[in-house]
Design a protein around this motif. Structure first.
Motif, PDB file in Angstrom:
ATOM      1  N   MET A   1     -12.910  32.011  19.234  1.00  0.00           N
ATOM      2  CA  MET A   1     -12.834  31.222  20.474  1.00  0.00           C
ATOM      3  C   MET A   1     -13.489  29.887  20.203  1.00  0.00           C
ATOM      4  O   MET A   1     -14.675  29.839  19.888  1.00  0.00           O
ATOM      5  N   LYS A   2     -12.694  28.824  20.309  1.00  0.00           N
ATOM      6  CA  LYS A   2     -13.263  27.490  20.090  1.00  0.00           C
ATOM      7  C   LYS A   2     -13.410  26.778  21.434  1.00  0.00           C
ATOM      8  O   LYS A   2     -12.469  26.757  22.233  1.00  0.00           O
ATOM      9  N   PHE A   3     -14.588  26.240  21.672  1.00  0.00           N
ATOM     10  CA  PHE A   3     -14.818  25.472  22.899  1.00  0.00           C
ATOM     11  C   PHE A   3     -15.082  24.023  22.527  1.00  0.00           C
ATOM     12  O   PHE A   3     -15.993  23.720  21.761  1.00  0.00           O
TER      13      PHE A   3
ATOM     14  N   GLY B   1     -15.748  19.777  23.260  1.00  0.00           N
ATOM     15  CA  GLY B   1     -16.865  19.035  23.839  1.00  0.00           C
ATOM     16  C   GLY B   1     -16.905  19.115  25.359  1.00  0.00           C
ATOM     17  O   GLY B   1     -17.974  19.272  25.957  1.00  0.00           O
ATOM     18  N   SER B   2     -15.731  19.028  25.995  1.00  0.00           N
ATOM     19  CA  SER B   2     -15.724  19.040  27.461  1.00  0.00           C
ATOM     20  C   SER B   2     -16.126  20.413  27.993  1.00  0.00           C
ATOM     21  O   SER B   2     -16.633  20.522  29.106  1.00  0.00           O
ATOM     22  N   SER B   3     -15.920  21.464  27.214  1.00  0.00           N
ATOM     23  CA  SER B   3     -16.246  22.816  27.674  1.00  0.00           C
ATOM     24  C   SER B   3     -17.745  23.109  27.580  1.00  0.00           C
ATOM     25  O   SER B   3     -18.227  24.049  28.198  1.00  0.00           O
TER      26      SER B   3
ATOM     27  N   TRP C   1     -10.193  26.566  23.629  1.00  0.00           N
ATOM     28  CA  TRP C   1     -10.457  26.346  25.056  1.00  0.00           C
ATOM     29  C   TRP C   1     -10.715  24.875  25.284  1.00  0.00           C
ATOM     30  O   TRP C   1     -11.610  24.280  24.681  1.00  0.00           O
ATOM     31  N   LYS C   2      -9.911  24.281  26.208  1.00  0.00           N
ATOM     32  CA  LYS C   2      -9.957  22.830  26.444  1.00  0.00           C
ATOM     33  C   LYS C   2     -10.240  22.557  27.916  1.00  0.00           C
ATOM     34  O   LYS C   2     -10.599  23.461  28.655  1.00  0.00           O
ATOM     35  N   ASP C   3      -9.976  21.321  28.343  1.00  0.00           N
ATOM     36  CA  ASP C   3     -10.151  20.973  29.758  1.00  0.00           C
ATOM     37  C   ASP C   3      -8.808  20.766  30.446  1.00  0.00           C
ATOM     38  O   ASP C   3      -8.714  20.133  31.479  1.00  0.00           O
ATOM     39  N   VAL C   4      -7.734  21.250  29.825  1.00  0.00           N
ATOM     40  CA  VAL C   4      -6.391  21.196  30.427  1.00  0.00           C
ATOM     41  C   VAL C   4      -5.770  22.598  30.334  1.00  0.00           C
ATOM     42  O   VAL C   4      -6.207  23.422  29.525  1.00  0.00           O
ATOM     43  N   ASP C   5      -4.714  22.825  31.133  1.00  0.00           N
ATOM     44  CA  ASP C   5      -4.145  24.172  31.234  1.00  0.00           C
ATOM     45  C   ASP C   5      -3.356  24.619  30.003  1.00  0.00           C
ATOM     46  O   ASP C   5      -2.665  25.634  30.051  1.00  0.00           O
ATOM     47  N   GLY C   6      -3.393  23.884  28.936  1.00  0.00           N
ATOM     48  CA  GLY C   6      -2.661  24.247  27.730  1.00  0.00           C
ATOM     49  C   GLY C   6      -2.072  22.988  27.136  1.00  0.00           C
ATOM     50  O   GLY C   6      -2.494  21.869  27.475  1.00  0.00           O
ATOM     51  N   VAL C   7      -1.087  23.171  26.253  1.00  0.00           N
ATOM     52  CA  VAL C   7      -0.355  22.004  25.753  1.00  0.00           C
ATOM     53  C   VAL C   7       0.610  21.603  26.868  1.00  0.00           C
ATOM     54  O   VAL C   7       1.305  22.453  27.428  1.00  0.00           O
ATOM     55  N   LEU C   8       0.626  20.332  27.195  1.00  0.00           N
ATOM     56  CA  LEU C   8       1.437  19.867  28.332  1.00  0.00           C
ATOM     57  C   LEU C   8       2.680  19.129  27.847  1.00  0.00           C
ATOM     58  O   LEU C   8       2.774  18.737  26.663  1.00  0.00           O
ATOM     59  N   THR C   9       3.599  18.913  28.796  1.00  0.00           N
ATOM     60  CA  THR C   9       4.877  18.272  28.443  1.00  0.00           C
ATOM     61  C   THR C   9       4.697  16.807  28.026  1.00  0.00           C
ATOM     62  O   THR C   9       5.592  16.230  27.421  1.00  0.00           O
ATOM     63  N   CYS C  10       3.566  16.201  28.397  1.00  0.00           N
ATOM     64  CA  CYS C  10       3.177  14.909  27.822  1.00  0.00           C
ATOM     65  C   CYS C  10       1.695  14.691  28.124  1.00  0.00           C
ATOM     66  O   CYS C  10       1.083  15.523  28.801  1.00  0.00           O
ATOM     67  N   ASP C  11       1.135  13.632  27.597  1.00  0.00           N
ATOM     68  CA  ASP C  11      -0.287  13.358  27.822  1.00  0.00           C
ATOM     69  C   ASP C  11      -0.526  13.141  29.322  1.00  0.00           C
ATOM     70  O   ASP C  11       0.042  12.222  29.916  1.00  0.00           O
ATOM     71  N   PRO C  12      -1.377  13.963  29.946  1.00  0.00           N
ATOM     72  CA  PRO C  12      -1.587  13.823  31.392  1.00  0.00           C
ATOM     73  C   PRO C  12      -2.234  12.497  31.772  1.00  0.00           C
ATOM     74  O   PRO C  12      -2.165  12.082  32.928  1.00  0.00           O
ATOM     75  N   ASN C  13      -2.866  11.831  30.803  1.00  0.00           N
ATOM     76  CA  ASN C  13      -3.436  10.512  31.106  1.00  0.00           C
ATOM     77  C   ASN C  13      -2.336   9.467  31.264  1.00  0.00           C
ATOM     78  O   ASN C  13      -2.531   8.438  31.890  1.00  0.00           O
ATOM     79  N   ILE C  14      -1.188   9.727  30.651  1.00  0.00           N
ATOM     80  CA  ILE C  14      -0.057   8.799  30.801  1.00  0.00           C
ATOM     81  C   ILE C  14       0.738   9.161  32.055  1.00  0.00           C
ATOM     82  O   ILE C  14       1.198   8.289  32.785  1.00  0.00           O
TER      83      ILE C  14
ATOM     84  N   ALA D   1      -0.455  13.984  19.821  1.00  0.00           N
ATOM     85  CA  ALA D   1      -0.974  14.658  21.018  1.00  0.00           C
ATOM     86  C   ALA D   1      -2.433  15.039  20.749  1.00  0.00           C
ATOM     87  O   ALA D   1      -2.714  15.890  19.905  1.00  0.00           O
ATOM     88  N   GLN D   2      -3.326  14.435  21.481  1.00  0.00           N
ATOM     89  CA  GLN D   2      -4.758  14.597  21.213  1.00  0.00           C
ATOM     90  C   GLN D   2      -5.218  16.045  21.377  1.00  0.00           C
ATOM     91  O   GLN D   2      -6.259  16.442  20.855  1.00  0.00           O
ATOM     92  N   VAL D   3      -4.425  16.832  22.081  1.00  0.00           N
ATOM     93  CA  VAL D   3      -4.864  18.176  22.437  1.00  0.00           C
ATOM     94  C   VAL D   3      -5.108  19.083  21.216  1.00  0.00           C
ATOM     95  O   VAL D   3      -5.916  20.002  21.284  1.00  0.00           O
ATOM     96  N   LEU D   4      -4.444  18.845  20.094  1.00  0.00           N
ATOM     97  CA  LEU D   4      -4.672  19.651  18.889  1.00  0.00           C
ATOM     98  C   LEU D   4      -4.911  18.741  17.692  1.00  0.00           C
ATOM     99  O   LEU D   4      -4.273  17.691  17.561  1.00  0.00           O
TER     100      LEU D   4
END
Ligand SMILES: Nc1ncnc2c1ncn2[C@@H]1O[C@H](COP(=O)(O)OP(=O)(O)O)[C@@H](O)[C@H]1O
Ligand SMILES: N[C@@H](CC(=O)OP(=O)(O)O)C(=O)O
Length: 567
Positions: free
Chosen positions: A84-86, A88-90, A305-318, A341-344
């Motif tokens: 389980m990886k957490f 920085g935001s976690s 484990w991140k601060d978003v619900d998973g990999v998203l269809t695009c960057d939620p900041n955009i 994609a910054q998520v991974l």
């Protein structure tokens, strides 16, 4: 048992030390190399670095990456089930650490290996502190705002969790000494940078381990650079070496067998194979630490484990209307990560794919959300587009042959120039006598700005010996990750969006991976394009469109103008 000289192919300069089997605590992970128990202080100081280097080589030679872990290191205990990886935001505060502990304990059937990043924005603050120390002068180091912030955050967290301040006091002291050293030298090398940022993960893991122990949950802290994560010596962007897998398996298994305790490992860090210095795996590298440990132990699942619900269809900041992608293949996830994609972390899928271990991306702020499951294969029959990824600030080169070379030699010569200059190429489109390509910005960014500029000059100068070269900067790569079996449909729709919005696509490439189509546009238009593409692909009923187009009826698309889509 072999000795150091067997492993290294050299006669060790410290035979007496070796005969006495020195034990250096910081080299604990080396199991089969004989060490001494009580060296004199002078011997220890004089030979420590040299022996460390030998041991690091010995470590790599000691383990045969071709052997399976079970043959080499015995069975991995059944109790260890997942990583389980957490991020920085976690683990950004005491409150978040408490929630993460609760989350871990809410899976009593799991005995996870925990990988942690530095708390919140600690890595950024450490880097800023280092840069400022370089120019601020020794007397001002203790006034550095970033140092004060880091100290305050960690001491407050310790206080709020009710653990001993001695848990990290040595690290805080050493951190200030290091910044003083940087100020004194007026130099911040990549090697020093890696050592500097390592304090973030070293402290977060120590605090969290102390907290779990306080709760009565047996936990053991590990610094990755002392438990067998062996890397290249490419400071700030090191690669994991094969010898890591058996070394990590051996260390974690051995410790678990003799005294079971939940391992709490520093993400992001490693130990350079030649220098034996602390290295880092590139920003976001804790994901790679997690998948590496997952492969090393052959675990059932890797969770990030991140601060978003998973990999998203695009960057939620955009585009905040981005949705969770429920399933991805390793190939899709790797391409998505590689193309920005910054998520991974870009390399993080490699160990998972090699070990065929599912990766689950989850939200530590919303644990009930199902997240994204990344596996080897998935049903692609209904899949069209999975995700849209943007990589900004890309440099593009248009290279047209002056026909000084035969057409056979042209492409080979162009690529040999990049190879000689050590520059990575990202996206390529070719004809017989011309080639357009983009340069990997992360490889360029990891170098100093001045160095970047002169490297680009060098590339252009070399290429101009055989070609007419146009250097185009401030471009973006928009990657359409999905089912390239449906490439005609994807392209038709994408180009319709681009045309309707007056955007000129400057280059297009469909790679051999069969999951990615890349379009190059101007930086200034890129975010708007992502929003319009998202709207068109994910917010209109594409499955209907697929069906209609397959039955030959064609379809009517409604394309929303860019100006009406804002974030
Ligand atoms: N396609 C995407 N899916 C999900 N998150 C994305 C995507 N693209 C960019 N992101 C960003 O990545 C962030 C998560 O990655 P990161 O900050 O590295 O997490 P952590 O530090 O928790 O490991 C999200 O908060 C989001 O802003
Ligand atoms: N702390 C490191 C490593 C890391 O993986 O962080 P995160 O998991 O928060 O992205 C960084 O900020 O790059």
């Amino acid at each position: 048992m072999a000795t150091l000289s067997h492993f290294c192919g050299v006669k060790t300069p410290y035979p007496s030390v070796l005969k006495r089997s020195v034990h250096f605590p910081q080299l604990d992970f080396v199991g089969t190399v004989p060490f001494v128990s009580a060296p004199s202080k002078s011997v220890k100081a004089s030979c420590c670095e040299r022996v460390q280097r030998l041991v690091c080589k010995a470590q790599a030679a000691d383990v045969n990456p071709k052997e399976t872990k079970n043959e080499s290191f015995g069975e991995v205990p059944d109790e260890l089930t997942c990583v389980m990886k957490f991020g920085g935001s976690s683990v950004a505060s005491a409150e978040r650490m408490r929630e993460v502990a609760d989350l871990i304990l809410s899976f009593p059937e799991e005995r996870p290996v925990i990988v942690l990043s530095a708390m919140g924005k600690t890595t950024n603050n450490l880097l800023l502190a280092g840069e400022k120390a370089q120019s601020c002068g020794v007397s001002n180091v203790s006034d550095l705002q970033e140092l004060a912030f880091i100290k305050e955050l960690h001491l407050r967290t310790i206080d709020e969790l009710g653990v001993e301040s001695s848990t990290i006091s040595k690290h805080l002291l050493e951190l200030e000494q290091l910044l003083n050293g940087i100020a004194l030298m007026k130099e911040l090398t990549p090697r020093a940078k890696d050592y500097l940022v390592s304090f973030g993960e070293c402290m977060s893991t120590r605090i969290f381990t102390a907290y779990l122990n306080k709760l009565g949950v047996k936990a053991r802290q590990y610094d990755a650079f002392e438990m067998g994560i062996i890397t290249t010596d490419d400071f700030t962007n090191a690669d994991i070496l094969e010898a890591t897998y058996p070394a990590v398996a051996k260390r974690l298994t051995g410790d678990w067998m003799s005294n079971p305790a939940i391992p709490i490992v520093t993400g992001f860090l490693g130990k350079g194979w030649r220098t034996c210095a602390v290295t880092t795996l590139g920003r976001g590298g804790s994901d790679l630490t997690a998948t590496t440990i997952g492969k090393a132990l052959g675990l059932r699942e890797i969770q990030v484990w991140k601060d978003v619900d998973g990999v998203l269809t695009c960057d939620p900041n955009i585009y905040p209307r981005a949705e969770t992608v429920p399933y991805l293949t390793f190939d899709e996830a790797a391409e998505l990560a590689y193309f920005g994609a910054q998520v991974l972390h870009p390399q993080s899928m490699r160990p998972a794919r090699e070990g065929d271990i599912p990766v689950r991306v989850k939200n530590s702020y919303n644990p009930k959300a199902p997240g994204t499951l990344i596996v080897k294969t998935r049903d692609m029959s209904k899949a069209v587009l999975t995700s849209i990824v943007l990589k900004r600030n890309v440099t593009m080169l248009d290279i047209a042959s002056t026909r000084m070379l035969g057409q056979f030699g042209f492409l080979a010569k162009v690529f040999s120039i990049f190879e000689d200059l050590g520059i990575s190429v990202d996206v390529v489109a070719t004809s017989e006598v011309s080639i357009s390509l983009t340069l990997d910005p992360s490889k360029l960014w990891s170098r100093e700005l001045i160095q970047q500029a002169s490297e680009l000059d060098n590339v252009v100068e070399e290429l101009e010996k055989i070609a007419v070269v146009k250097l185009l900067q401030n471009r973006s790569i928009i990657s359409l990750i999905g089912n390239v079996q449906r490439s005609s449909l994807i392209l038709e729709k994408a180009f319709h969006v681009m045309r309707t919005n007056g955007v000129n696509v400057q280059m297009i490439s469909q790679g051999a991976s069969k999951v990615n189509i890349s379009l190059i546009v101007n930086d200034s238009e890129a975010e708007q394009c992502v929003r319009a593409l998202h709207h068109s692909f994910f917010e209109s009923n594409l499955s209907e469109l697929v069906w209609e187009s397959r039955s030959g009826n064609g379809y009517a698309t409604t394309t929303t103008p860019l100006s009406t889509l804002s974030n």
